[in-house]
Scaffold this active site. Sequence first.
Site, PDB file in Angstrom:
ATOM      1  N   ARG A 154       0.892  -1.103  -0.114  1.00 20.84           N
ATOM      2  CA  ARG A 154       0.040   0.107   0.097  1.00 20.84           C
ATOM      3  C   ARG A 154       0.964   1.388   0.104  1.00 20.84           C
ATOM      4  O   ARG A 154       0.893   1.965  -1.025  1.00 20.84           O
ATOM      5  CB  ARG A 154      -0.987   0.117   1.243  1.00 20.84           C
ATOM      6  CG  ARG A 154      -2.007  -1.138   1.216  1.00 20.84           C
ATOM      7  CD  ARG A 154      -3.045  -1.011   0.127  1.00 20.84           C
ATOM      8  NE  ARG A 154      -4.068  -2.106  -0.065  1.00 20.84           N
ATOM      9  CZ  ARG A 154      -5.065  -2.127   0.561  1.00 20.84           C
ATOM     10  NH1 ARG A 154      -5.270  -1.050   1.382  1.00 20.84           N
ATOM     11  NH2 ARG A 154      -5.650  -3.227   0.578  1.00 20.84           N
ATOM     12  N   HIS A 183      -0.582  -4.592   5.253  1.00 17.91           N
ATOM     13  CA  HIS A 183      -0.572  -3.171   5.925  1.00 17.91           C
ATOM     14  C   HIS A 183       0.577  -3.780   7.254  1.00 17.91           C
ATOM     15  O   HIS A 183       0.194  -4.823   7.676  1.00 17.91           O
ATOM     16  CB  HIS A 183      -1.924  -2.499   6.763  1.00 17.91           C
ATOM     17  CG  HIS A 183      -2.580  -1.868   5.710  1.00 17.91           C
ATOM     18  ND1 HIS A 183      -4.024  -1.759   5.893  1.00 17.91           N
ATOM     19  CD2 HIS A 183      -2.338  -0.710   5.017  1.00 17.91           C
ATOM     20  CE1 HIS A 183      -4.328  -0.898   5.028  1.00 17.91           C
ATOM     21  NE2 HIS A 183      -3.370  -0.130   4.417  1.00 17.91           N
ATOM     22  N   CYS A 284      -6.843  -1.865  13.187  1.00 15.92           N
ATOM     23  CA  CYS A 284      -7.519  -0.873  11.979  1.00 15.92           C
ATOM     24  C   CYS A 284      -8.688   0.002  12.447  1.00 15.92           C
ATOM     25  O   CYS A 284      -8.744   0.851  11.668  1.00 15.92           O
ATOM     26  CB  CYS A 284      -7.923  -2.136  10.863  1.00 15.92           C
ATOM     27  SG  CYS A 284      -6.956  -3.259  10.242  1.00 15.92           S
TER      28      CYS A 284
HETATM   29  N1  ARG Z   1     -10.429  -3.193   3.283  1.00 11.74           N
HETATM   30  C1  ARG Z   1      -9.470  -2.299   4.027  1.00 11.74           C
HETATM   31  C2  ARG Z   1      -8.407  -2.262   2.787  1.00 11.74           C
HETATM   32  O1  ARG Z   1      -8.082  -3.050   2.174  1.00 11.74           O
HETATM   33  C3  ARG Z   1      -9.189  -2.766   5.207  1.00 11.74           C
HETATM   34  C4  ARG Z   1      -8.190  -2.069   5.737  1.00 11.74           C
HETATM   35  C5  ARG Z   1      -7.630  -2.394   7.258  1.00 11.74           C
HETATM   36  N2  ARG Z   1      -6.770  -1.575   8.141  1.00 11.74           N
HETATM   37  C6  ARG Z   1      -5.575  -1.564   8.449  1.00 11.74           C
HETATM   38  N3  ARG Z   1      -5.184  -0.660   9.229  1.00 11.74           N
HETATM   39  N4  ARG Z   1      -4.919  -2.668   8.325  1.00 11.74           N
HETATM   40  O2  ARG Z   1      -7.690  -1.274   2.830  1.00 11.74           O
END
Ligand code: ARG
Length: 301
Positions: A154, A183, A284
């Site tokens: 990401r 993440h 999250c």
């Molecule tokens: N569906 C979200 C995504 O893929 C989930 C995010 C999860 N957040 C985190 N801090 N790991 O972006």
Amino acid sequence: MSTQATSNPAAATTTTPTRTATKRTILMCKPDFYTVSYRINPWMHPEDPTDTAKAVAQWQELHDVYQGLGFEIHLIDPIQGLPDMVYAANGGFVLDGVAYGAKFQYPERQPEGPAYMDWFRGAGLQVAEPVETNEGEGDFLLVGDVILAGTGFRSDSTSHEEIAKVYGRDVITLKLINPSFYHLDTAIAVLDPEPDADGRSNIAYLESAFDEPSLAILRERFPEAIIATEEDAAILGLNSYSDGYNVVIAARATTFAEQLRAKGYNPIGVDLSELLLGGGGVKCCTLDLHPVGTGNSAARS
Ligand code: ARG
């Protein structure tokens, strides 16, 4: 709470450390519009049904656990059409009164960036507009006085340089290699939001989530770290939130709970199974606002 190491006579002869809970100030977003309507991580299956009411109830339980721990909880209004907004950790990174905004990789989540920025501004924080792609506390974790920064899926590594400039802190780049742990906060849990008396902060992590150079860094910097099991990580057990003593974790992460107890922490399990369908867990749903100059220590209950 009954798990204090000192209340166990056997522990008196071991070196289980005494932990101190600190008061936390956090931002959360109620999942009123939660669903899984697109797929941007391997956990998400838009073809399967989701239950928004159940997500809200589970989120409420997390909220109430935090409230019971004495946290100061701020809320941002959810926005229809932004089903992932519940994962507040991705909304930005806040430290020293400055909010460094998120710039999401996938178009589905991009409108969340400005929405969170508006909240930060309204809360009186200074804002640093992001140029580089980054997903806030999903990939940036403050540990002691350094920022651990994830990349690979990401956040772009160029954002690591950007955040280093914003805060004038050391930023340590860690490369994630398993798409299920996309993440940094799915692969590392910060156990001590503030350093202990010796200036140390500990973490827990999943070894297989990182490339070799990153693992070498983690092993060197955190020799005492808890090494999570694949089983616990596979239900996002590491995606947890600690005040330094109480660690709120996925209820099913039972080995992690034992590992925490052995080190003097108090694990508290919550069930966020519905939010796991979106690929998120406890952390999250939690953005740490790291308020300036609170002193922050509270007596352990
Ligand atoms: N569906 C979200 C995504 O893929 C989930 C995010 C999860 N957040 C985190 N801090 N790991 O972006």
